[in-house]
Design an enzyme around this catalytic site. Sequence first.
Site, PDB file in Angstrom:
ATOM      1  N   ASP A  43       0.838  -1.196   0.000  1.00  0.00           N
ATOM      2  CA  ASP A  43       0.000   0.000   0.000  1.00  0.00           C
ATOM      3  C   ASP A  43       0.873   1.247   0.000  1.00  0.00           C
ATOM      4  OD1 ASP A  43      -2.951   1.041   0.773  1.00  0.00           O
ATOM      5  OD2 ASP A  43      -1.461   2.233   1.848  1.00  0.00           O
ATOM      6  N   TYR A  48       3.110   9.744  -0.527  1.00  0.00           N
ATOM      7  CA  TYR A  48       4.187   9.156   0.281  1.00  0.00           C
ATOM      8  C   TYR A  48       5.559   9.405  -0.350  1.00  0.00           C
ATOM      9  CZ  TYR A  48       0.338   6.437   2.425  1.00  0.00           C
ATOM     10  OH  TYR A  48      -0.823   6.043   3.037  1.00  0.00           O
ATOM     11  N   LYS A  73      -2.673   5.819  -4.246  1.00  0.00           N
ATOM     12  CA  LYS A  73      -3.780   6.738  -3.945  1.00  0.00           C
ATOM     13  C   LYS A  73      -3.519   8.088  -4.606  1.00  0.00           C
ATOM     14  CE  LYS A  73      -3.687   4.646   0.656  1.00  0.00           C
ATOM     15  NZ  LYS A  73      -2.244   4.524   0.954  1.00  0.00           N
ATOM     16  N   HIS A 106      -7.447   9.508  -2.091  1.00  0.00           N
ATOM     17  CA  HIS A 106      -6.798   9.469  -0.778  1.00  0.00           C
ATOM     18  C   HIS A 106      -7.598  10.185   0.319  1.00  0.00           C
ATOM     19  CE1 HIS A 106      -2.485   9.277   1.084  1.00  0.00           C
ATOM     20  NE2 HIS A 106      -3.407   9.123   2.019  1.00  0.00           N
TER      21      HIS A 106
HETATM   22  P1  NAP Z   1       1.019   1.678  11.953  1.00  0.00           P
HETATM   23  O1  NAP Z   1       1.156   0.542  11.011  1.00  0.00           O
HETATM   24  O2  NAP Z   1      -0.153   1.760  12.869  1.00  0.00           O
HETATM   25  O3  NAP Z   1       2.287   1.778  12.876  1.00  0.00           O
HETATM   26  C1  NAP Z   1       3.583   1.772  12.375  1.00  0.00           C
HETATM   27  C2  NAP Z   1       4.530   1.941  13.580  1.00  0.00           C
HETATM   28  O4  NAP Z   1       4.469   0.769  14.413  1.00  0.00           O
HETATM   29  C3  NAP Z   1       5.942   2.129  13.151  1.00  0.00           C
HETATM   30  O5  NAP Z   1       6.520   3.081  14.043  1.00  0.00           O
HETATM   31  C4  NAP Z   1       6.578   0.747  13.374  1.00  0.00           C
HETATM   32  O6  NAP Z   1       7.927   0.913  13.717  1.00  0.00           O
HETATM   33  C5  NAP Z   1       5.779   0.229  14.553  1.00  0.00           C
HETATM   34  N1  NAP Z   1       5.614  -1.233  14.539  1.00  0.00           N
HETATM   35  C6  NAP Z   1       5.185  -2.017  13.527  1.00  0.00           C
HETATM   36  N2  NAP Z   1       5.111  -3.299  13.904  1.00  0.00           N
HETATM   37  C7  NAP Z   1       5.514  -3.352  15.192  1.00  0.00           C
HETATM   38  C8  NAP Z   1       5.650  -4.393  16.135  1.00  0.00           C
HETATM   39  N3  NAP Z   1       5.348  -5.655  15.814  1.00  0.00           N
HETATM   40  N4  NAP Z   1       6.095  -4.074  17.392  1.00  0.00           N
HETATM   41  C9  NAP Z   1       6.406  -2.800  17.720  1.00  0.00           C
HETATM   42  N5  NAP Z   1       6.290  -1.762  16.872  1.00  0.00           N
HETATM   43  C10 NAP Z   1       5.843  -2.037  15.603  1.00  0.00           C
HETATM   44  O7  NAP Z   1       1.095   3.080  11.180  1.00  0.00           O
HETATM   45  P2  NAP Z   1       0.990   3.606   9.688  1.00  0.00           P
HETATM   46  O8  NAP Z   1       2.230   3.300   8.935  1.00  0.00           O
HETATM   47  O9  NAP Z   1       0.592   5.041   9.779  1.00  0.00           O
HETATM   48  O10 NAP Z   1      -0.228   2.801   9.032  1.00  0.00           O
HETATM   49  C11 NAP Z   1      -0.055   1.622   8.260  1.00  0.00           C
HETATM   50  C12 NAP Z   1      -0.261   1.900   6.781  1.00  0.00           C
HETATM   51  O11 NAP Z   1      -1.572   2.409   6.545  1.00  0.00           O
HETATM   52  C13 NAP Z   1       0.645   3.002   6.216  1.00  0.00           C
HETATM   53  O12 NAP Z   1       1.976   2.568   6.033  1.00  0.00           O
HETATM   54  C14 NAP Z   1      -0.090   3.353   4.959  1.00  0.00           C
HETATM   55  O13 NAP Z   1       0.146   2.381   3.957  1.00  0.00           O
HETATM   56  C15 NAP Z   1      -1.537   3.307   5.440  1.00  0.00           C
HETATM   57  N6  NAP Z   1      -2.028   4.645   5.875  1.00  0.00           N
HETATM   58  C16 NAP Z   1      -3.009   5.224   5.130  1.00  0.00           C
HETATM   59  C17 NAP Z   1      -3.522   6.460   5.513  1.00  0.00           C
HETATM   60  C18 NAP Z   1      -4.609   7.075   4.694  1.00  0.00           C
HETATM   61  O14 NAP Z   1      -4.939   8.249   4.903  1.00  0.00           O
HETATM   62  N7  NAP Z   1      -5.212   6.345   3.777  1.00  0.00           N
HETATM   63  C19 NAP Z   1      -3.023   7.131   6.641  1.00  0.00           C
HETATM   64  C20 NAP Z   1      -2.013   6.518   7.380  1.00  0.00           C
HETATM   65  C21 NAP Z   1      -1.534   5.271   6.999  1.00  0.00           C
HETATM   66  P3  NAP Z   1       9.136   0.321  12.783  1.00  0.00           P
HETATM   67  O15 NAP Z   1       8.859   0.682  11.362  1.00  0.00           O
HETATM   68  O16 NAP Z   1      10.364   1.008  13.342  1.00  0.00           O
HETATM   69  O17 NAP Z   1       9.127  -1.159  13.036  1.00  0.00           O
END
Ligand code: NAP
Length: 283
Positions: A43, A48, A73, A106
């Site tokens: 994704d 990004y 997106k 998005h």
């Molecule tokens: P997330 O997946 O909720 O959290 C990522 C964070 O958690 C990073 O700091 C990562 O650190 C840590 N992490 C991951 N696995 C872990 C584990 N097993 N133990 C401890 N820490 C862990 O946040 P996100 O990246 O914002 O959301 C996920 C995806 O959703 C995004 O990458 C994107 O593709 C999508 N997204 C979409 C929107 C939208 O508006 N459509 C908005 C936000 C996000 P490390 O990387 O250092 O491991």
Amino acid sequence: MQTVKLINGVEIPILGFGVYQIPQEETAQSVKDAIQAGYRHIDTAQSYMNEREVGKGITESGIAREELVVTTKIWVQNVNYDGVIKSFDESLERLGLDYIDLLLIHQPYNDVYGAWRAMEELQKSGKVRAIGVSNFSVDRVVDLAEFNEVKPQVNQIEINPFQQQAQTIADLHAEGVAVEAWAPFAEGRNNLFSNPVLTKIGEKYNKSVAQVIVRWLIEQNVIVLAKSVKPERMAENIAVFDFELTSEDQQQIATLESGESQFFSHKDPAMIKMMANRKIEGI
Ligand code: NAP
């Protein structure tokens, strides 16, 4: 991997790898590591700023294209008919692909209807397999569905233990719209990874807090997008297909609901203005 079937028949792996906030110089390696760990769904987004590096990672992984589901997106500034047509081609070029599996609007701003007509055309032409939206409220999804030929197949929204969106998920599923969860770990906010309720549930199954959350979403038939740059965490987050939560576990997780976004409200006028004015060069 288990998949979710969209209303148009396209199947999406229920766990995807998100690349938001991965720096350009780390993205290709992270994508390769994720594919190596077993992820088959990636994704990204125009905003990004790492589509080119995602494409590099895919190519270097050696994986067959048809084995992967790739989402991108359309950023707010491109959300109109001409903007989608032009920027979609640019996204394809950056990704080094000749089709996209899932294309999303998005944010629910700008000329969503014009953008949607362009996306309908892209889907008909075969350049995109599925189309949908992100951060739309249910009423706006239904409005878009009712006044267009093609209904949104997906809505990608924030879902995590502090912002559970149970009614929204039920309403979207009732409309035939698949739900994707962004920030399933709330990016670690509110001390999520040491939350006592989630830790205690995990201990019963010898699973981590992250694994409990991914499992909790999968059991709701919600597509999960998890991000990590660490191969050991990528492996951890995908090792969730060998245990099941009980209804008591689910009731415990329900107590964590705050009813609020861990980030911001998409209905806040200041945020809408901020996004309207966020012009990203090169996308
Ligand atoms: P997330 O997946 O909720 O959290 C990522 C964070 O958690 C990073 O700091 C990562 O650190 C840590 N992490 C991951 N696995 C872990 C584990 N097993 N133990 C401890 N820490 C862990 O946040 P996100 O990246 O914002 O959301 C996920 C995806 O959703 C995004 O990458 C994107 O593709 C999508 N997204 C979409 C929107 C939208 O508006 N459509 C908005 C936000 C996000 P490390 O990387 O250092 O491991």
